[in-house]
Design a protein around this motif. Structure first.
Motif, short mmCIF file in Angstrom:
data_model
loop_
_atom_site.label_atom_id
_atom_site.label_comp_id
_atom_site.label_asym_id
_atom_site.label_seq_id
_atom_site.Cartn_x
_atom_site.Cartn_y
_atom_site.Cartn_z
N ASP A 183 -4.53 -10.79 6.67
CA ASP A 183 -5.43 -9.76 6.15
C ASP A 183 -4.66 -8.47 5.87
OD1 ASP A 183 -8.30 -8.74 5.81
OD2 ASP A 183 -7.42 -7.29 7.20
N PHE A 184 -3.85 -8.08 6.85
CA PHE A 184 -3.10 -6.83 6.70
C PHE A 184 -2.12 -6.93 5.53
CE2 PHE A 184 0.69 -4.29 7.72
CZ PHE A 184 0.12 -3.04 7.85
N MET A 185 -1.41 -8.04 5.46
CA MET A 185 -0.37 -8.20 4.43
C MET A 185 -0.96 -8.27 3.03
SD MET A 185 2.68 -8.23 5.65
CE MET A 185 3.70 -8.55 7.07
N GLU A 236 -0.39 0.12 1.91
CA GLU A 236 0.94 0.51 2.40
C GLU A 236 1.93 -0.65 2.24
OE1 GLU A 236 -1.08 1.67 5.96
OE2 GLU A 236 0.26 3.38 6.20
N VAL A 237 1.44 -1.85 2.50
CA VAL A 237 2.31 -3.03 2.33
C VAL A 237 2.71 -3.14 0.86
CG1 VAL A 237 2.37 -5.55 2.40
CG2 VAL A 237 1.40 -4.28 4.31
N ARG A 290 -2.68 -4.04 -6.05
CA ARG A 290 -2.17 -3.96 -7.42
C ARG A 290 -2.17 -2.52 -7.89
NH1 ARG A 290 -1.81 -8.71 -10.59
NH2 ARG A 290 -1.51 -8.30 -12.80
N GLU A 291 -3.24 -1.80 -7.54
CA GLU A 291 -3.34 -0.39 -7.95
C GLU A 291 -2.55 0.53 -7.02
OE1 GLU A 291 -7.57 -0.04 -8.08
OE2 GLU A 291 -7.64 -1.42 -9.77
N GLY A 292 -2.47 0.15 -5.75
CA GLY A 292 -1.85 1.04 -4.77
C GLY A 292 -0.34 0.94 -4.72
N ALA A 293 0.23 -0.08 -5.33
CA ALA A 293 1.67 -0.29 -5.21
C ALA A 293 2.44 0.74 -6.03
CB ALA A 293 2.03 -1.69 -5.68
N GLU A 294 3.65 1.01 -5.57
CA GLU A 294 4.54 1.86 -6.36
C GLU A 294 5.52 0.94 -7.05
OE1 GLU A 294 6.42 4.79 -3.90
OE2 GLU A 294 4.47 5.68 -3.47
N TYR A 295 5.53 0.98 -8.38
CA TYR A 295 6.37 0.04 -9.10
C TYR A 295 7.64 0.71 -9.58
CZ TYR A 295 2.11 -2.70 -9.12
OH TYR A 295 1.01 -3.39 -8.72
N ASN A 296 8.72 -0.02 -9.49
CA ASN A 296 9.94 0.49 -10.11
C ASN A 296 9.92 0.08 -11.59
OD1 ASN A 296 10.74 -2.18 -10.34
ND2 ASN A 296 11.97 -2.12 -8.47
N GLU A 297 10.97 0.42 -12.29
CA GLU A 297 10.99 0.21 -13.74
C GLU A 297 10.76 -1.26 -14.11
OE1 GLU A 297 14.25 1.37 -17.02
OE2 GLU A 297 14.28 2.56 -15.19
N VAL A 298 11.44 -2.14 -13.36
CA VAL A 298 11.34 -3.57 -13.65
C VAL A 298 9.92 -4.06 -13.39
CG1 VAL A 298 12.13 -5.86 -12.94
CG2 VAL A 298 13.77 -3.99 -13.14
#
Lengths: 421, 317
Positions: free
Chosen positions: A324-326, A331-332, A349-357
Motif C-alpha cells: 500500500d505504501f509503495m 513520497e515514494v 503519477r502526478e506527485g512524482a518528480e521526473y527527470n528529463e528522460v
C-alpha cells in the motif's frame, strides 16, 4: 595427554556451537517487530532508491522491519523459482506480467482482495490497469508502473538523411523505406536493427491485424506460416544493409545496438530510454511504432512491474501495508521518479518528480494515451521462457544458420511443450 | 591375529592388548570427529544431491510439482533433441582441439623453461599467470573484447589483409575464441611437465649423445617415454576438465551459448534446461549422461595408455 573428561567437554562444547548455529538459521525476532522479506529485480542504483523508500516506510511503521534482497532480472527469476520450489517465497516480491499467471496458478500468491479496504488501497490505480493484477477474479498483484512499446531513434540521423520524423500512423513500409534511407545516407550507422529477436514486435503486428500473441485458452496465437513470414521480412532489409547484421549485434550485447552506436533506431519498451541514454551520448527521441492499420496501433499500457505477496506469508496484513505504501505514497514516487516505469497510481503519477528522460517517456505516453488499449489478459503459464527462445531463434535466422520456416517450426514446438506445462 | 594364543610373551603385551581396542575406538571416534566436516560435506553436498539427481533423471520434474516417474524417457529424448546433439558436437570439438594443443604448448614451454638460466623464476611465473586467472568473468570479458569486430585481433588480421570480421558474432569462429582462451591457460600442465622433465636422468641424454642422437631423436626416444606417465596424467586431467567447461562460454557468449548455438557447451545446455526451462528431470539425465560419457572416455584413455605409457621405449613413440 587429554583425559576423557576433557574430551567429553569439548565434544559437548562443539555440540553446543552446532546447536547455536542451527538456532541462528531459524532466526526470529521476539521483541514484537514483524520482519518482512522483500525481493525485487534491478541494479545497484535502484537498490539505493529502494532503501530510501524502505527507510521511509519503517519510519511510519516502527513495528515492521523490512529486509530487501535484489538480483538482476535473470538471476532474480532463477532465485524466485528455486525459492518457490523449496516452498518459501519472500513475503513481498516484484512480479512480472509474464510470470503472474504461472505463480497464481501454483497457489503461490496471496489474494490481496482480502486486504483491500483494510490495509491496502487500490482505488488510485489507473483505469487501464484496473484488472492487470487479477487472475480468475483474485487480485494477486498491484501494478507499480507502466510502459508501452516505442521506437527509440536518433533524430539527428533521421534529419540528416532527409527522412521525416516518424509520426503517428506510419506504416511498416514507411519504416522500411526510412531505415534504408538512413543507412544509405549515413554510410556509418545502420538505420534500424534486426527486430526479429523481439517477440514484442510480433505481438504488436498480430494485434494490429486483430489477433493476439496468446489465445484465450492459453495457446500461442500465431502459426508457423505467420511466424516464418515475420522472420522472412527481415531478409531484404538485411541484404540492403538497412539493419544491423546479427553478428555485429550479438557482439555488442549486452549493449543495445542503438546504445553501441550501431543503429539509428531500435524498438523497445519506452522505459528503456533511460538505459539507452546511459549507453550513448547521442540525443534520443521516442516515436510511435509503425502499424499496418492506421486506426489500431496495437499498443497497450503494460505493467512494467507489480507487487505480489506470498500466499503463505505469516504477515499478510503487514505485507499489504508495505505494498500500500509503495504504490500510493507520493513520497515514494518522488524517490523513484519514472525509473520503474511511469507510476501506475494516479497520485504517484502526478506527485512524482521526473527527470528529463522520464518526462520524455511521460510525454510520449500522454501523446498516444487515448490509443492505448487495456492490456491483454495475463499470459499463460510458461510464457516467461518463450522470450529467450524467441531471441535465440531470431538470431539463428539472422545469422543464416536456419531458415525462417525451420525456426518457426522449432518455436511452435517449443511453445507447445512449454505453455501450460 | 585372532588365532594367536593370548598373552604369554613380554610383560607389557597383555596391557597393550587390552588397551588397543578401547584406544582404537576412541581414536577412531576422534578421527571421525575431525573428519566430520568433510564427511558431512560429501554426504550432504555431494553424495545426497547426486543420488537425488539420479532419481530425478527418471522423472518429469519442473521444481514446482511433484516429480513424476517417466522411466527412461529423458534419456531417450536426448537423442531426439537436436540442440542436445549440437551441444555434444560443440563440446567434442572443443575437447579435441583445445586439449592436444594446450598440452603441446605446455610441454614446449616447459622444455624451454627446464634449462637453467637467469630469470627462470620470472618466466615460470609469467607463463603460469594466465592459469591463475582461471575461468574468471573479467578475463572472459577481455577475451570477448579482443575478438570482437574492430577488436585487437580483427585489426591485426585486417592489417595483413585477412578480413574475417568479428569472431565472437560469427558462428564459424566463435568456438575458436574459446579454444584459444583454453590453450592460453596452459600454466597448470606446464608446471607438471616441468617437474616431470627434471626427473629425467641426465645419463640417458649423455648416452644418447654418445650414440649420436640429434635433438629430435632425443626428444622422441628419451624425453617422451620418460615423461609419458606425466603426459598421461595431464592428458587425463585436461580432458576431464575440458568436458566440464562452462564459465568461458557463459561469459563470452553473454549467457546464450550463441551465436546460433555455436558455443553451446554441454554443461551450458544442461544449465539452461535446468534453470531457465525448469526441466530438472531432463537436466539430471543430461548430467548423468555426461558422467557416463566422461567415464567412458577416461576408461578408453586408460586402456590406450597401456600401449604408450609403460612400454613406450620400444617403438619410439
Amino acid at each position: 595427554m587429554v583425559g576423557t573428561r576433557g574430551r567429553g567437554r569439548r565434544v559437548a562444547a562443539a555440540a553446543a556451537v552446532l546447536a547455536l548455529v542451527a538456532a541462528g538459521c531459524g532466526g526470529g525476532a521476539d521483541d514484537g517487530t514483524v520482519e518482512l522479506r522483500y525481493a525485487w529485480w534491478g541494479n545497484a542504483d535502484r537498490a539505493e532508491l529502494t532503501q530510501q523508500a524502505i527507510d521511509l516506510f519503517e519510519e511510519q511503521h516502527p513495528n515492521i522491519s523490512v529486509t530487501p534482497t535484489f538480483q538482476e532480472w535473470d538471476a532474480y527469476w532463477q532465485r524466485l523459482n528455486t525459492d518457490a520450489a523449496g516452498g518459501g517465497l519472500p513475503d513481498v516480491m516484484h512480479m512480472d506480467y509474464m510470470y503472474l499467471r504461472e505463480y497464481a496458478d501454483r497457489g503461490l500468491l496471496l489474494d490481496l482482495n482480502e486486504q483491500v479496504g483494510e490495509n491496502l488501497d487500490v482505488s488510485g490505480t489507473l483505469d487501464a490497469f484496473a484488472d492487470v493484477g487479477t487472475v480468475d477474479g483474485a487480485r494477486y498483484a498491484v501494478p507499480i508502473g507502466g510502459n508501452t512499446f516505442t521506437m527509440v531513434y536518433i533524430p539527428e540521423e533521421f534529419e540528416a538523411a532527409g527522412v521525416e520524423v516518424p509520426e503517428d500512423g506510419w506504416t511498416w513500409d514507411d519504416y522500411d523505406a526510412a531505415i534504408e534511407q538512413v543507412s544509405e545516407s549515413s554510410g556509418e550507422i545502420y538505420g534500424g536493427h534486426d527486430y526479429g529477436t523481439l517477440i514484442w514486435v510480433l505481438e504488436l503486428q498480430l494485434r494490429q491485424e486483430g489477433g493476439e500473441l496468446f489465445t484465450e485458452d492459453g495457446g500461442l496465437g500465431v502459426d508457423a506460416a505467420r511466424l516464418a513470414e515475420f522472420w522472412s521480412h527481415m531478409q531484404p532489409l538485411r541484404d540492403s544493409g538497412a539493419i544491423v547484421p546479427t553478428s555485429e549485434a550479438v557482439e555488442v550485447q549486452p549493449l543495445a545496438t542503438i546504445g553501441a552506436g550501431l543503429s539509428a533506431s531500435e524498438f523497445n519498451w519506452d522505459n528503456q530510454l533511460a538505459r539507452f541514454t546511459g549507453e550513448t551520448d547521442r540525443e534520443l527521441a521516442l516515436a510511435p511504432v509503425p502499424t499496418s492499420d492506421p486506426d489500431n496501433l496495437g499498443q497497450y499500457l503494460k505493467p512494467s512491474m507489480m507487487y505480489a505477496a506470498f500466499s503463505r506469508t505469516e504477515h499478510p496484513a503487514e505485507a499489504a501495508m508495505l505494498i500500500d505504501f509503495m504504490t500510493n505514497s507520493p513520497e515514494v514516487a518522488q524517490i523513484f521518479g519514472g525509473s520503474r516505469g511511469i507510476p501506475a497510481n494516479t497520485a504517484q503519477r502526478e506527485g512524482a518528480e521526473y527527470n528529463e528522460v522520464d518526462q520524455a517517456i511521460l510525454d510520449y505516453e500522454d501523446a498516444i494515451f487515448d490509443q492505448l488499449t487495456v492490456p491483454p489478459p495475463a499470459p499463460p503459464a510458461g510464457a516467461g521462457s518463450l522470450e529467450g527462445e524467441f531471441i535465440r531463434l531470431g538470431e539463428t535466422v539472422g545469422l543464416g544458420e536456419a531458415t525462417p520456416e525451420e525456426a518457426a517450426q522449432e518455436f511452435i514446438a517449443y511453445a507447445e511443450q512449454t505453455l501450460g506445462s | 591375529m585372532a588365532e594367536r594364543p593370548p598373552a604369554k610373551a613380554s610383560p607389557d603385551r597383555p596391557a597393550r592388548r587390552r588397551a588397543r581396542p578401547a584406544r582404537a575406538g576412541r581414536e577412531g571416534a576422534a578421527g571421525y570427529l575431525f573428519l566430520s566436516p568433510w564427511i558431512l560435506g560429501i554426504v550432504l553436498l555431494t553424495l545426497g544431491p547426486m543420488l537425488a539427481s539420479l532419481y530425478l533423471s527418471f522423472t518429469d520434474y519442473n521444481l514446482f510439482d511433484q516429480p513424476e516417474w517417466v522411466g527412461l524417457d529423458n534419456y531417450a529424448a536426448m537423442f531426439a533433441d537436436e540442440r542436445w546433439r549440437g551441444s555434444v558436437r560443440v563440446t567434442l570439438v572443443y575437447v579435441l582441439l583445445s586439449v592436444p594443443a594446450k598440452l603441446a604448448l605446455a610441454l614446449a614451454v616447459a622444455m624451454l623453461l627446464a634449462r637453467r638460466r637467469r630469470g627462470e623464476g620470472f618466466y615460470r611465473s609469467a607463463f603460469y599467470a594466465p592459469s591463475l586467472l582461471g575461468a574468471s568473468v573479467s578475463l572472459a570479458l577481455v577475451w570477448r573484447a579482443l575478438f570482437m569486430q574492430d577488436g585487437a585481433v580483427d585489426r591485426t588480421l585486417s592489417s595483413v589483409g585477412i578480413e574475417l570480421g568479428g569472431w565472437v558474432g560469427n558462428p564459424d569462429y566463435a568456438l575458436l575464441v574459446l579454444v584459444v582462451l583454453a590453450i592460453w591457460q596452459f600454466g597448470a600442465p606446464m608446471v607438471i611437465f616441468l617437474a616431470g622433465l627434471k626427473e629425467v636422468p641426465q645419463e640417458l641424454y649423455e648416452a644418447a649423445d654418445v650414440d649420436g642422437a640429434g635433438r629430435w631423436r632425443k626428444f622422441w626416444s628419451v624425453t617422451v617415454p620418460m615423461i609419458s606417465p606425466v603426459i598421461f596424467f595431464n592428458l587425463l586431467l585436461e580432458t576431464v576438465n575440458a568436458f566440464q567447461v562452462f564459465t568461458a562460454s557463459y561469459v563470452v557468449s553473454n549467457a546464450t551459448g550463441g551465436p546460433a548455438d555455436s558455443t553451446l557447451f554441454y554443461t551450458l545446455y544442461l544449465y539452461f534446461q535446468g534453470f531457465t526451462d525448469f526441466r530438472m528431470g531432463y537436466a539430471s539425465a543430461m548430467a548423468w549422461m555426461l558422467v557416463a560419457g566422461v567415464g567412458l572416455v577416461t576408461l578408453l584413455l586408460f586402456r590406450l595408455s597401456r600401449a604408450w605409457v609403460y612400454y613406450a621405449g620400444e617403438d619410439g613413440r
